[in-house]
Design a protein around this motif. Sequence first.
Motif, PDB file in Angstrom:
ATOM      1  N   MET A  95       0.832  -1.204   0.000  1.00 49.69           N
ATOM      2  CA  MET A  95       0.000   0.000   0.000  1.00 49.69           C
ATOM      3  C   MET A  95       0.867   1.254   0.000  1.00 49.69           C
ATOM      4  O   MET A  95       0.572   2.229  -0.704  1.00 49.69           O
ATOM      5  N   LYS A  96       1.933   1.224   0.765  1.00 48.01           N
ATOM      6  CA  LYS A  96       2.816   2.387   0.825  1.00 48.01           C
ATOM      7  C   LYS A  96       3.500   2.611  -0.517  1.00 48.01           C
ATOM      8  O   LYS A  96       3.651   3.755  -0.962  1.00 48.01           O
ATOM      9  N   GLN A 101       4.177   5.758  -5.403  1.00 46.13           N
ATOM     10  CA  GLN A 101       4.122   5.813  -6.867  1.00 46.13           C
ATOM     11  C   GLN A 101       3.241   6.971  -7.331  1.00 46.13           C
ATOM     12  O   GLN A 101       3.561   7.649  -8.310  1.00 46.13           O
ATOM     13  N   GLN A 102       2.144   7.198  -6.619  1.00 39.17           N
ATOM     14  CA  GLN A 102       1.281   8.334  -6.950  1.00 39.17           C
ATOM     15  C   GLN A 102       2.040   9.652  -6.782  1.00 39.17           C
ATOM     16  O   GLN A 102       1.960  10.539  -7.640  1.00 39.17           O
ATOM     17  N   LEU A 103       2.767   9.768  -5.666  1.00 35.74           N
ATOM     18  CA  LEU A 103       3.560  10.978  -5.431  1.00 35.74           C
ATOM     19  C   LEU A 103       4.629  11.144  -6.508  1.00 35.74           C
ATOM     20  O   LEU A 103       4.885  12.262  -6.987  1.00 35.74           O
ATOM     21  N   PHE A 104       5.238  10.038  -6.882  1.00 35.57           N
ATOM     22  CA  PHE A 104       6.268  10.062  -7.924  1.00 35.57           C
ATOM     23  C   PHE A 104       5.679  10.545  -9.252  1.00 35.57           C
ATOM     24  O   PHE A 104       6.245  11.415  -9.918  1.00 35.57           O
ATOM     25  N   GLN A 106       2.953  12.300  -9.784  1.00 38.91           N
ATOM     26  CA  GLN A 106       2.566  13.717  -9.696  1.00 38.91           C
ATOM     27  C   GLN A 106       3.786  14.627  -9.819  1.00 38.91           C
ATOM     28  O   GLN A 106       3.751  15.657 -10.507  1.00 38.91           O
ATOM     29  N   ASN A 107       4.867  14.222  -9.158  1.00 43.07           N
ATOM     30  CA  ASN A 107       6.097  15.015  -9.230  1.00 43.07           C
ATOM     31  C   ASN A 107       6.660  15.014 -10.651  1.00 43.07           C
ATOM     32  O   ASN A 107       7.118  16.052 -11.152  1.00 43.07           O
ATOM     33  N   GLU A 108       6.598  13.856 -11.315  1.00 41.12           N
ATOM     34  CA  GLU A 108       7.105  13.772 -12.684  1.00 41.12           C
ATOM     35  C   GLU A 108       6.303  14.673 -13.623  1.00 41.12           C
ATOM     36  O   GLU A 108       6.870  15.290 -14.541  1.00 41.12           O
ATOM     37  N   GLU A 109       5.013  14.744 -13.409  1.00 44.36           N
ATOM     38  CA  GLU A 109       4.184  15.627 -14.235  1.00 44.36           C
ATOM     39  C   GLU A 109       4.580  17.089 -14.051  1.00 44.36           C
ATOM     40  O   GLU A 109       4.672  17.856 -15.026  1.00 44.36           O
ATOM     41  N   ARG A 110       4.800  17.478 -12.795  1.00 46.75           N
ATOM     42  CA  ARG A 110       5.206  18.861 -12.520  1.00 46.75           C
ATOM     43  C   ARG A 110       6.564  19.173 -13.155  1.00 46.75           C
ATOM     44  O   ARG A 110       6.759  20.247 -13.751  1.00 46.75           O
ATOM     45  N   ILE A 111       7.489  18.221 -13.026  1.00 46.13           N
ATOM     46  CA  ILE A 111       8.825  18.431 -13.575  1.00 46.13           C
ATOM     47  C   ILE A 111       8.767  18.499 -15.097  1.00 46.13           C
ATOM     48  O   ILE A 111       9.414  19.346 -15.730  1.00 46.13           O
ATOM     49  N   ALA A 112       7.991  17.604 -15.704  1.00 45.79           N
ATOM     50  CA  ALA A 112       7.872  17.592 -17.164  1.00 45.79           C
ATOM     51  C   ALA A 112       7.308  18.914 -17.667  1.00 45.79           C
ATOM     52  O   ALA A 112       7.754  19.456 -18.693  1.00 45.79           O
ATOM     53  N   ILE A 131      10.767  13.758  -2.718  1.00 45.15           N
ATOM     54  CA  ILE A 131      10.351  12.417  -3.126  1.00 45.15           C
ATOM     55  C   ILE A 131      11.531  11.460  -3.120  1.00 45.15           C
ATOM     56  O   ILE A 131      11.383  10.261  -2.830  1.00 45.15           O
ATOM     57  N   CYS A 132      12.705  11.983  -3.408  1.00 41.40           N
ATOM     58  CA  CYS A 132      13.918  11.154  -3.359  1.00 41.40           C
ATOM     59  C   CYS A 132      14.158  10.647  -1.942  1.00 41.40           C
ATOM     60  O   CYS A 132      14.481   9.474  -1.736  1.00 41.40           O
TER      61      CYS A 132
END
Length: 278
Positions: A95-96, A101-104, A106-112, A131-132
């Motif tokens: 579950m964690k 993965q959701q946080l990852f 979302q972060n990738e979308e912002r960075i992109a 996130i790292c």
Amino acid sequence: LLSHVRRDRATRRTMKFGQLFAATTASMAPNVREQFLDYKLLKQVLKTLPENKGDVKPATAGEVHAGERAFVQALSNELKKFNEFFMNREEEIVMKEGHLQQLFDQNEERIASALSAGVYDDACLAGDTGICQKFANFHGELVLLEHWTNLNYAALVKILKKHDKRSSLALRSPFLVNVLQQPFYSTEVLTAMIGRAEERFRAIEHRIREFLGEHVPRAELGTSPQVQLRVSSDGSEISDDDDDAYSIEHTKAALNCWQGLDKSEALQNPLGTPHDVQ
């Protein structure tokens, strides 16, 4: 004080596996210690068995000493404890991982979005750094759980070896064949998660280093050493002798992970209490 520390280290170097395992787990917090094999209890039960005076018989032999039944029951209780803990913990970390993965994503979308505009600013760096760190801590939790499995299996092998030296019944091989089928020993899902956590961590770390400059040292994941215990093909042996240097040194390394429970977020929460998912 220095001489005391040196004596303690010298004592540990001469300890056999069981002594080291029992001594180290005894110094842990109760809620952590109870998740490990109760080696002391099993040794006490072994002392009630009559010493073997003749040839070893198969475990299916007719009449058995009451101490044998008590020993097998104690082992069965330990397996039940391991399986319950591992299955609950595995469910929690699955579950964690999904949450991370959701946080990852979302972060990738912002960075992109930022990179498409030709920007990687402090806000991007803060998002990547956060996130790292989460993946680094998660990786540490996973590695600790992997060590927990290895250490408890190693302790089972050792206590069964002691049993077979003392008793006229040979329990080690048939019991360990059963152990190899137990949930707590089935770590394929855990191993895959460790790989994914490191992959995510490395991808973000690479981007951070590109922004900050290649002079930034490559980060090391986790605080716990990677421990590989040598196990024979039938699962019944870890080393040729109780005080084999390889087995002892790698056991020390893994147990030292648990001695440092107050040194990082992952180590503070090895049992995965609910508050650790933000």
